[in-house]
Design a protein around this motif. Structure first.
Motif, PDB file in Angstrom:
ATOM      1  N   UNK A  66       6.962   9.099  -8.959  1.00  0.00           N
ATOM      2  CA  UNK A  66       5.589   9.595  -8.963  1.00  0.00           C
ATOM      3  C   UNK A  66       5.318  10.553  -7.826  1.00  0.00           C
ATOM      4  N   UNK A  67       4.217  11.281  -7.952  1.00  0.00           N
ATOM      5  CA  UNK A  67       3.813  12.263  -6.953  1.00  0.00           C
ATOM      6  C   UNK A  67       3.134  13.431  -7.634  1.00  0.00           C
ATOM      7  N   UNK A  68       3.211  14.601  -7.030  1.00  0.00           N
ATOM      8  CA  UNK A  68       2.632  15.811  -7.614  1.00  0.00           C
ATOM      9  C   UNK A  68       3.662  16.435  -8.549  1.00  0.00           C
ATOM     10  N   UNK A  69       3.319  16.526  -9.816  1.00  0.00           N
ATOM     11  CA  UNK A  69       4.325  16.924 -10.804  1.00  0.00           C
ATOM     12  C   UNK A  69       3.924  18.209 -11.542  1.00  0.00           C
ATOM     13  N   UNK A  70       3.512  18.104 -12.796  1.00  0.00           N
ATOM     14  CA  UNK A  70       3.338  19.287 -13.616  1.00  0.00           C
ATOM     15  C   UNK A  70       2.201  20.187 -13.185  1.00  0.00           C
ATOM     16  N   UNK A  71       2.386  21.492 -13.414  1.00  0.00           N
ATOM     17  CA  UNK A  71       1.368  22.513 -13.180  1.00  0.00           C
ATOM     18  C   UNK A  71       1.154  23.310 -14.446  1.00  0.00           C
ATOM     19  N   UNK A  72      -0.061  23.772 -14.657  1.00  0.00           N
ATOM     20  CA  UNK A  72      -0.381  24.676 -15.761  1.00  0.00           C
ATOM     21  C   UNK A  72      -1.592  25.503 -15.375  1.00  0.00           C
ATOM     22  N   UNK A  94       5.118  23.113  -7.429  1.00  0.00           N
ATOM     23  CA  UNK A  94       4.628  21.865  -6.838  1.00  0.00           C
ATOM     24  C   UNK A  94       5.780  21.124  -6.174  1.00  0.00           C
ATOM     25  N   UNK A  95       5.475  20.434  -5.079  1.00  0.00           N
ATOM     26  CA  UNK A  95       6.420  19.528  -4.440  1.00  0.00           C
ATOM     27  C   UNK A  95       5.984  18.106  -4.750  1.00  0.00           C
ATOM     28  N   UNK A  96       6.812  17.378  -5.475  1.00  0.00           N
ATOM     29  CA  UNK A  96       6.455  16.026  -5.881  1.00  0.00           C
ATOM     30  C   UNK A  96       6.162  15.133  -4.684  1.00  0.00           C
ATOM     31  N   UNK A  97       7.046  15.164  -3.687  1.00  0.00           N
ATOM     32  CA  UNK A  97       6.946  14.221  -2.583  1.00  0.00           C
ATOM     33  C   UNK A  97       6.050  14.706  -1.451  1.00  0.00           C
ATOM     34  N   UNK A  98       5.891  16.022  -1.302  1.00  0.00           N
ATOM     35  CA  UNK A  98       5.042  16.557  -0.247  1.00  0.00           C
ATOM     36  C   UNK A  98       3.582  16.669  -0.684  1.00  0.00           C
TER      37      UNK A  98
END
Length: 393
Positions: free
Chosen positions: A127-133, A95-99
């Motif tokens: 903040x932004x797009x962070x963790x993936x599972x 994931x790209x937090x800022x994109x």
């Protein structure tokens, strides 16, 4: 580094595992992660109660000294990478937090393919797009879970991933699993992971509103435990989503080979922490930072000055927790016997790759390590962000 000796051995857990959680089935004894498709990105999981594991002489400590070898740079040129989810069919989702995008990295060639953008992401500050599972039933449903900051809150969504669709169009429409986690400029938490109990664990922050951490009715400054559909998981200690509380900003989640949960979190000005997480445990913030003799609060496994750590992701491999440091710009090895350190932590890669964001165990002493130089706090004019393959002992 200032250290205080651990003053008491934590009691062995006596609660039974909730229905659906194995007592070790499907776990790799080396890294404690689910070996089934869609297992946790950095570890397995425990049930609503602590795993019934002995912490006595039956457990062997790893060697006091370990090692880290950088095998290769898998890929570079990433923009604000945050979460990492290895796919069972091959490839690494990043994931790209800022994109607000998710990219597939071919771990053999380093080729990057953007698989899609996540609608509703509102990046800003931390903040932004962070963790993936990955879903615990990823083999059949191909669901990818993501934690992100929206205009109004932090939330968890799930999306179906279809590798057969064109690049940029491989993510289905997001289904909101859980919403209403407090958001702020900083301290948004963001780490998520599934485990063999098929429950979703979510690390949150208190968004600089310190009283949220002790408020059990708030989801800020907590570790949450949810069903895959976003409901409070059976066996949770407060009949709510809350699993543990009194946290400042949880950044890493990992489980050992006996299904005991560990978490890293940012301190304020004095101590960062690695904690052993108990269901219903109070980890002290804002009343306590670091170790304490106050029996109302759980003391950390260890603590670090903030310039040595500012810890983010953690993983468990070869009998140790491996902890990525942002401000500290190093990878920590914390050898364990039970839920205590068995030797002094070691620092590796100090300053070599800048800020370190995420570390994921891949079996057999192999780790994926993600750097974080492009998150707005990296070295000016410094390095691009990359994924490294490590071999550790």
């Amino acid at each position: 580094m200032q250290r205080r000796a651990v003053t008491a051995v934590l009691a062995a857990a006596t609660l039974l595992l909730t229905a659906g959680c194995s007592s070790g089935d499907g776990l790799d004894p080396d890294i404690g992660r689910s070996t089934s498709p869609g297992g946790a990105q950095s570890g397995g999981s425990e049930s609503g109660a602590s795993a019934p594991a002995s912490e006595g002489a039956a457990e062997e400590a790893p060697p006091a000294k370990g090692s880290v070898k950088v095998v290769r740079t898998v890929t570079d040129g990433l923009k604000s990478p945050w979460g990492l989810a290895p796919l069972p069919e091959g490839g690494l989702l990043v994931s790209s937090r800022d994109e607000g995008t998710i990219t597939l990295v071919d771990e053999k060639t380093g080729k990057q393919t953007e698989v899609g953008s996540v609608p509703g992401v509102a990046p800003g500050g931390e903040g932004g797009l962070m963790g993936l599972a990955l879903s615990p039933t990823y083999a059949s449903d191909h669901m990818v879970y993501a934690y992100f900051t929206s205009d109004s809150d932090n939330r968890v969504v799930r999306m179906q991933y279809d590798a057969k669709r064109p690049a940029g169009e491989r993510l289905g429409a997001p289904d909101t699993v859980f919403r209403g986690i407090p958001k702020g400029t900083n301290h948004n938490g963001g780490r998520i992971a599934f485990g063999p109990d098929k429950m979703l664990y979510v690390g949150t922050g208190e968004t600089y509103v310190t009283e949220l951490a002790q408020d059990k009715k708030s989801t800020g400054g907590k570790i949450l435990r949810l069903t895959p559909e976003g409901e409070p998981a059976p066996g949770n200690p407060f009949d709510s989503p809350v699993y543990s509380y009194g946290h400042r900003n949880v950044q890493g989640l990992a489980w050992d080979s006996r299904q005991r949960l560990f978490a890293s979190e940012f301190g304020q000005d004095t101590w960062d922490e690695l904690n052993h997480i108990k269901p219903g445990g109070n980890y002290g913030w804002p009343d306590v930072e670091g170790k304490s003799d106050d029996s109302r609060y759980e003391s950390p496994v260890d603590q670090w000055s903030t310039d040595e750590a500012s810890p983010s992701g953690i993983a468990y491999a070869k009998g140790s927790v491996w902890m990525a440091g942002l401000r500290g710009k190093r990878l920590w090895r914390i050898p364990l016997k039970g839920t205590q350190e068995s030797a002094e932590p070691q620092a590796f890669l100090e300053g070599d790759y800048g800020r370190l964001r995420t570390v994921v165990a891949a079996g057999g002493g192999k780790l994926w390590l993600v750097t974080s130089e492009t998150d707005g706090r990296g070295t000016p004019g410094g390095k691009d962000d990359r994924i490294l393959e490590l071999r550790v002992t």
